[in-house]
Design an enzyme around this catalytic site. Structure first.
Site, mmCIF file in Angstrom:
data_model
loop_
_atom_site.group_PDB
_atom_site.id
_atom_site.type_symbol
_atom_site.label_atom_id
_atom_site.label_comp_id
_atom_site.label_asym_id
_atom_site.label_seq_id
_atom_site.Cartn_x
_atom_site.Cartn_y
_atom_site.Cartn_z
ATOM 1 N N THR A 349 6.498 7.444 6.783
ATOM 2 C CA THR A 349 7.838 7.525 6.224
ATOM 3 C C THR A 349 8.677 6.376 6.749
ATOM 4 O O THR A 349 8.479 5.932 7.869
ATOM 5 C CB THR A 349 8.472 8.870 6.643
ATOM 6 O OG1 THR A 349 7.686 9.940 6.132
ATOM 7 C CG2 THR A 349 9.892 9.001 6.149
ATOM 8 N N GLY A 432 6.544 12.919 9.722
ATOM 9 C CA GLY A 432 5.980 14.116 9.126
ATOM 10 C C GLY A 432 6.595 15.382 9.688
ATOM 11 O O GLY A 432 7.809 15.523 9.819
#
Length: 527
Positions: A349, A432
């Site tokens: 991410t 995550g």
């Protein structure tokens, strides 16, 4: 808390005009250039995450989802949920009949409609000065000319390269010469540059209707996927009213479900019941409490969190102080308790924080989920697709069971901290499942231990992976052994837990103070 300059590390960045904090220096530079050209924090934020799709392709891209929080002085905080849905034809029963027990990250059924491009467009139209055509230019230029691979990106690329061999399109675009590039190698993404050009020229609907969407659908259909052109054409994100909980005088703002921001607030509500400031910030007592509180909060996540249209428990009841007190009362400070376990963490991410000269503050997060997402890419467009559908389960009757037109439980969570009605910090922690615990760890570092934003990000982290607790190398061996004595299956983490960014606004002095995680390659940069 002042850094000891005898030891390696970095100080926070200071500026007065505007600031950008990202996980890659070239992304931070692109954001600052947008700000200096007259763009708002939103314009810079979208430019940054688009650029990150070229600089950190293992982490993010237009084949993923996007969440965002925007704070403007004197206005309510604005939130956007840019997550996509499963196809209208998706049925959990059919997957169970195929013998599936879970939705694997590399399964074609893990691909939901990517929401990032629609989110970028909406965020810009609502709060920006520039359009997609302007803010995508840095990413397009980088994709065409090529960018050098940074060390952390090369590390991640090598660890996850096998996933890219399963899809002809992924191997074509992300394994040049059949191998993962090394640090310093220059990589280009010509197909993706053309795709970005088309989106810049024709707008976000060019991604969801026409040849780009048709290419994605055809690629997935050939692998047994059920997403259709109608699913893409129907996609819309939505504005989301943020959730807020107060931690020792600081209002922490998160997005509501289907993201796990609520879990960060539950975790902070639990931790507020303990006098953490009396504990060593890198001691066993603190890490034990943090882990036990997180295991409880994540148990709540795994039981209730889902697409809000399907949740069986109202969010206010889960954020209630009485509920937090009940959870806190279950913690034994001397030993590990048998709480429900959380899934093993996974996450690739990109999160960015931006504050502009008008003190508009943005936290934006864009993600493929784990390394290189599903590993499925289209040959024509060069789009690598996420696997957010693996956030669903296959437990019939569970609120987060996969189903038609449903959004999965989501890990990515942007955040803000407010004090006296105005932004104190834009912040976030990638990684995550770890993200909710990362937010609580960061906030506690700042509030309970008086750390500056850089020190709060640097501070060593702990998380649990199933039944095992994993410690970063910065945590001492004595702490590891102490946790084992309390019943934890404690071990060293194979890789660091996540990465973070933060910008604090010093309103009295007119100064911005930024931090960026050394676990990544980025920096906070201002002017």
């Amino acid at each position: 808390m002042t850094r000891d300059y005898h030891f390696p590390g970095r100080s926070p960045a200071y500026a007065t005009g505007g600031m950008v904090a990202t996980s890659h220096p070239l992304a931070s530079l692109a954001g600052v250039e947008i700000l200096r050209a007259g763009g708002t924090a939103v314009d810079a934020a979208v430019a940054v995450v688009a650029m990150a799709g070229i600089l950190e392709p293992q982490m993010t891209g237009i084949g993923g989802d996007c969440f965002c929080l925007v704070a403007k002085p004197g206005q309510p905080v604005w939130g956007y949920n840019g997550s996509g849905r499963a196809g209208a034809a998706m049925r959990a029963e059919s997957l169970i009949e195929q013998g599936l027990k879970e939705i694997a990250p590399t399964s074609v059924h893990s691909v939901t409609v990517p929401g990032a491009v629609e989110a970028w467009d909406t965020i810009l139209k609502t709060h920006g000065r520039f359009g997609l055509d302007r803010v995508l230019l840095p990413a397009i230029t980088a994709a065409e000319a090529g960018v050098p691979v940074s060390p952390r990106v090369a590390f991640d690329w090598a660890r996850t390269k096998e996933r890219l061999t399963r899809s002809p399109g992924a191997a074509m675009h992300f394994l040049p010469q059949g191998a993962a590039p090394k640090a310093g190698d220059v990589v280009k993404f010509p197909a993706l540059a053309k795709t970005l050009w088309a989106i810049g020229e024709r707008g976000a609907r060019a991604f969801y209707e026409g040849e780009i969407a048709d290419d994605i659908v055809a690629t997935l259909k050939a692998m047994g996927g059920v997403l259709t052109a109608d699913d893409f054409a129907a996609h819309r994100g939505e504005e989301a009213t943020p959730l807020t909980s107060n931690y020792r005088g600081l209002d922490v703002v998160e997005l509501p479900p289907n993201g796990q921001g609520m879990i960060a607030l539950i975790l902070l509500n639990i931790l507020e019941r303990f006098a953490l400031s009396n504990l060593d910030p890198v001691g066993a007592d603190r890490y034990h409490l943090a882990t036990e509180a997180a295991r409880l909060a994540y148990g709540v996540r795994n039981t209730y969190l889902a697409d809000p249209a399907f949740m069986t428990q109202p969010v206010p009841s889960l954020l209630d102080s009485g509920f937090a007190a009940q959870l806190a009362g279950m913690i034994d400070r001397t030993k590990r308790s048998p709480f429900p376990q959380a899934p093993k963490p996974q996450g690739s991410t990109v999160l960015a924080c931006v504050v502009d000269r008008d003190r508009n503050a943005v936290t934006i997060i864009n993600s493929l989920f784990s390394g290189f997402g599903s590993g499925i890419a289209t040959e024509k467009t060069g789009i690598l697709l996420h696997h957010r559908g693996s956030g669903f389960n296959l437990a019939l009757g569970h609120p987060n069971c996969i189903g038609p037109n449903k959004r999965p439980m989501h890990t990515i969570i942007p955040a803000l901290a407010m004090r006296d009605g105005r932004v104190d910090m834009a912040f976030g922690v990638m990684g995550g499942a770890y993200q909710a615990m990362g937010h609580a760890h960061f906030i506690s570092n700042v509030v309970d231990y008086g750390m500056d934003v850089q020190s709060a990000i640097d501070s060593p982290r702990i998380f649990f992976e199933g039944e095992q607790v994993t410690l970063e190398n910065g945590i001492g061996e004595a702490v590891l052994q102490d946790l084992r004595a309390r019943g934890h299956d404690a071990a060293r983490a194979a890789v660091p837990h996540g990465g973070g960014q933060a910008i604090k606004i010093d309103w009295e002095r007119g100064v911005l103070i930024g931090g960026s995680d050394p676990r990544k390659d980025g920096c906070a940069l201002g002017y």
